[in-house]
Design a protein around this motif. Structure first.
Motif, PDB file in Angstrom:
ATOM      1  N   GLY A  99       0.809  -1.216   0.000  1.00  0.00           N
ATOM      2  CA  GLY A  99       0.000   0.000   0.000  1.00  0.00           C
ATOM      3  C   GLY A  99       0.841   1.264   0.000  1.00  0.00           C
ATOM      4  N   LEU A 100       1.975   1.232   0.702  1.00  0.00           N
ATOM      5  CA  LEU A 100       2.825   2.416   0.779  1.00  0.00           C
ATOM      6  C   LEU A 100       3.508   2.710  -0.551  1.00  0.00           C
ATOM      7  CD1 LEU A 100       4.477   1.952   4.298  1.00  0.00           C
ATOM      8  CD2 LEU A 100       2.541   3.407   3.688  1.00  0.00           C
ATOM      9  N   VAL A 101       3.868   1.671  -1.287  1.00  0.00           N
ATOM     10  CA  VAL A 101       4.530   1.891  -2.580  1.00  0.00           C
ATOM     11  C   VAL A 101       3.517   2.064  -3.710  1.00  0.00           C
ATOM     12  CG1 VAL A 101       6.579   0.637  -1.858  1.00  0.00           C
ATOM     13  CG2 VAL A 101       4.757  -0.593  -3.035  1.00  0.00           C
ATOM     14  N   ASN A 102       2.244   1.845  -3.428  1.00  0.00           N
ATOM     15  CA  ASN A 102       1.180   2.069  -4.415  1.00  0.00           C
ATOM     16  C   ASN A 102       0.120   2.976  -3.803  1.00  0.00           C
ATOM     17  OD1 ASN A 102       1.806   0.043  -6.771  1.00  0.00           O
ATOM     18  ND2 ASN A 102       2.115  -1.105  -4.865  1.00  0.00           N
ATOM     19  N   PRO A 103       0.440   4.239  -3.571  1.00  0.00           N
ATOM     20  CA  PRO A 103      -0.491   5.144  -2.880  1.00  0.00           C
ATOM     21  C   PRO A 103      -1.738   5.440  -3.704  1.00  0.00           C
ATOM     22  CG  PRO A 103       1.390   6.362  -3.711  1.00  0.00           C
ATOM     23  CD  PRO A 103       1.686   4.923  -3.942  1.00  0.00           C
ATOM     24  N   ASP A 104      -2.769   5.875  -3.016  1.00  0.00           N
ATOM     25  CA  ASP A 104      -4.058   6.219  -3.636  1.00  0.00           C
ATOM     26  C   ASP A 104      -3.985   7.648  -4.171  1.00  0.00           C
ATOM     27  OD1 ASP A 104      -6.651   6.463  -4.424  1.00  0.00           O
ATOM     28  OD2 ASP A 104      -7.507   6.461  -2.397  1.00  0.00           O
ATOM     29  N   TRP A 105      -3.567   7.785  -5.422  1.00  0.00           N
ATOM     30  CA  TRP A 105      -3.383   9.114  -6.014  1.00  0.00           C
ATOM     31  C   TRP A 105      -4.709   9.855  -6.191  1.00  0.00           C
ATOM     32  CZ3 TRP A 105       1.342  10.860  -5.853  1.00  0.00           C
ATOM     33  CH2 TRP A 105       2.410   9.973  -5.907  1.00  0.00           C
ATOM     34  N   LYS A 106      -5.815   9.125  -6.266  1.00  0.00           N
ATOM     35  CA  LYS A 106      -7.120   9.793  -6.431  1.00  0.00           C
ATOM     36  C   LYS A 106      -7.502  10.613  -5.208  1.00  0.00           C
ATOM     37  CE  LYS A 106      -8.933   6.208  -9.521  1.00  0.00           C
ATOM     38  NZ  LYS A 106      -9.992   5.187  -9.720  1.00  0.00           N
ATOM     39  N   GLY A 138      -4.279  14.092  10.429  1.00  0.00           N
ATOM     40  CA  GLY A 138      -4.190  12.899  11.261  1.00  0.00           C
ATOM     41  C   GLY A 138      -5.490  12.128  11.363  1.00  0.00           C
ATOM     42  N   THR A 139      -6.632  12.813  11.218  1.00  0.00           N
ATOM     43  CA  THR A 139      -7.935  12.142  11.338  1.00  0.00           C
ATOM     44  C   THR A 139      -8.147  11.096  10.247  1.00  0.00           C
ATOM     45  OG1 THR A 139      -8.859  14.087  12.421  1.00  0.00           O
ATOM     46  CG2 THR A 139     -10.415  12.502  11.500  1.00  0.00           C
ATOM     47  N   PRO A 140      -8.033  11.444   8.944  1.00  0.00           N
ATOM     48  CA  PRO A 140      -8.189  10.397   7.926  1.00  0.00           C
ATOM     49  C   PRO A 140      -7.094   9.341   7.978  1.00  0.00           C
ATOM     50  CG  PRO A 140      -7.423  12.429   6.921  1.00  0.00           C
ATOM     51  CD  PRO A 140      -7.787  12.762   8.328  1.00  0.00           C
ATOM     52  N   MET A 141      -5.914   9.698   8.491  1.00  0.00           N
ATOM     53  CA  MET A 141      -4.842   8.710   8.567  1.00  0.00           C
ATOM     54  C   MET A 141      -5.171   7.619   9.578  1.00  0.00           C
ATOM     55  SD  MET A 141      -0.729   9.246   9.029  1.00  0.00           S
ATOM     56  CE  MET A 141      -0.842  10.084  10.620  1.00  0.00           C
ATOM     57  N   ALA A 145      -7.803   5.408   8.080  1.00  0.00           N
ATOM     58  CA  ALA A 145      -7.245   4.525   7.058  1.00  0.00           C
ATOM     59  C   ALA A 145      -6.468   3.379   7.686  1.00  0.00           C
ATOM     60  CB  ALA A 145      -6.350   5.327   6.115  1.00  0.00           C
ATOM     61  N   ILE A 146      -5.767   3.650   8.789  1.00  0.00           N
ATOM     62  CA  ILE A 146      -5.016   2.590   9.471  1.00  0.00           C
ATOM     63  C   ILE A 146      -5.974   1.581  10.094  1.00  0.00           C
ATOM     64  CG2 ILE A 146      -3.479   2.109  11.418  1.00  0.00           C
ATOM     65  CD1 ILE A 146      -2.096   4.770  10.847  1.00  0.00           C
ATOM     66  N   GLN A 147      -7.046   2.075  10.700  1.00  0.00           N
ATOM     67  CA  GLN A 147      -7.997   1.176  11.350  1.00  0.00           C
ATOM     68  C   GLN A 147      -8.713   0.285  10.341  1.00  0.00           C
ATOM     69  OE1 GLN A 147     -10.451   3.940  13.532  1.00  0.00           O
ATOM     70  NE2 GLN A 147      -9.087   3.966  15.320  1.00  0.00           N
ATOM     71  N   THR A 148      -8.991   0.811   9.155  1.00  0.00           N
ATOM     72  CA  THR A 148      -9.654   0.017   8.112  1.00  0.00           C
ATOM     73  C   THR A 148      -8.659  -0.703   7.205  1.00  0.00           C
ATOM     74  OG1 THR A 148      -9.761   1.976   6.671  1.00  0.00           O
ATOM     75  CG2 THR A 148     -11.648   1.556   8.099  1.00  0.00           C
ATOM     76  N   ARG A 149      -7.361  -0.570   7.511  1.00  0.00           N
ATOM     77  CA  ARG A 149      -6.291  -1.208   6.735  1.00  0.00           C
ATOM     78  C   ARG A 149      -6.315  -0.790   5.270  1.00  0.00           C
ATOM     79  NH1 ARG A 149      -5.664  -7.358   9.224  1.00  0.00           N
ATOM     80  NH2 ARG A 149      -5.522  -6.698  11.415  1.00  0.00           N
ATOM     81  N   VAL A 160      -3.166   5.289   3.418  1.00  0.00           N
ATOM     82  CA  VAL A 160      -2.117   5.632   4.381  1.00  0.00           C
ATOM     83  C   VAL A 160      -0.858   6.076   3.651  1.00  0.00           C
ATOM     84  CG1 VAL A 160      -0.634   4.756   6.217  1.00  0.00           C
ATOM     85  CG2 VAL A 160      -3.032   4.068   6.122  1.00  0.00           C
ATOM     86  N   GLY A 161      -0.526   5.386   2.554  1.00  0.00           N
ATOM     87  CA  GLY A 161       0.678   5.726   1.794  1.00  0.00           C
ATOM     88  C   GLY A 161       0.639   7.127   1.223  1.00  0.00           C
TER      89      GLY A 161
END
Length: 270
Positions: A57-64, A229-232, A235-239, A244-245
């Protein structure tokens, strides 16, 4: 008398020769004590698969998620984080000035009690971590950016007040003495000598504190104090590791730009 001094010299030379060994033993004992107090429970069975998911996930971030116009995208929340850090730093820098003069040491004997009490107050303010202040203010004013601004500003008062007071203590008094010798009064001395002398350092410390506030504001959102920090944490809680990336990438870019800009401004001031 000379015999006694000659007898003490071997003891002094022996201590100077082997004092490093004493400190080495002390450090080793502290390390053993610290490691012995930790309880290593080992790795979970799912550690390998979870680690692969995180790295992917970190090397393929959600660019959208960078910008979608919803106001909850990466760009909007990074701007909100910067606003929290900026407003909190500005408020604290203004409030810290009277605290700094309160805590600054003076050559006059009767001012030492005043200086000591000021330093104690600033130390007490710095005792509370920003994350704890954020949780307290969330309970008082509700979740959101307002709680984040209050947490950053209150904690920064303790740090900036300490740095400002040290700048006042170490300032060059030559300009003040020149104006006093020319017949200047206290307001004139302050406006024409004290303030111009300490202002560059005050601004430099404020910029440095702003750098730290940006990092702090990025974390305070994880407890509901607004910002990125809120969306982060969601995102961590929902994996959602791609989310996160991209958030971590945005924080890194933001911090690097702020650090570079602040460094250039401080170089021009000092």
């Amino acid at each position: 008398m000379q015999a006694m001094m000659s007898n003490n010299k071997p003891h002094l030379s022996l201590w100077r020769r082997w004092n490093w060994l004493v400190w080495l033993i002390i450090v080793a004992v502290v390390y053993v004590w610290a490691i012995g107090g930790l309880q290593f429970t080992g790795l979970q069975e799912s550690a390998g698969s979870v680690s692969k998911s995180i790295v992917h996930g970190l090397v393929n971030p959600d660019w959208k998620y960078v910008y979608n116009g919803s106001g909850e995208d990466l760009v909007s929340l990074i701007l909100q984080t910067l606003a929290i850090a900026f407003l909190g730093t500005i408020i604290s820098s203004l409030i810290s000035v009277p605290f700094a003069f309160w805590a600054a040491r003076s050559e006059k004997e009767h001012y030492r009690l005043r200086s000591g009490s000021g330093k104690v107050v600033l130390t007490l303010i710095r005792t509370f971590p920003e994350i704890v202040l954020a949780i307290m203010f969330i309970k008082a004013v509700g979740p959101g950016s307002y709680a984040g601004v209050l947490a950053v500003s209150i904690h920064s008062i303790g740090m900036l007040g300490k740095l400002f007071s040290e700048a006042i203590e170490n300032m060059d008094r030559g300009a003040e003495e020149a104006i006093v010798s020319a017949g200047g009064n206290s307001p004139q001395v302050f406006m024409m000598a004290t303030l111009p002398t300490i202002m560059p350092e005050f601004i430099s410390y404020t910029l440095y504190r702003f750098e730290i506030a940006v990092r702090s504001a990025s974390i305070l959102g994880m407890v509901g104090a607004g910002g990125i920090g809120t969306p982060m944490i969601f995102a961590i809680q929902t994996r959602n590791w791609p989310r996160v990336g991209i958030i971590l990438l945005g924080i890194v870019v933001m911090v690097l730009l702020i650090d570079s800009l602040s460094e250039q401004l401080r170089k021009r001031l000092i």
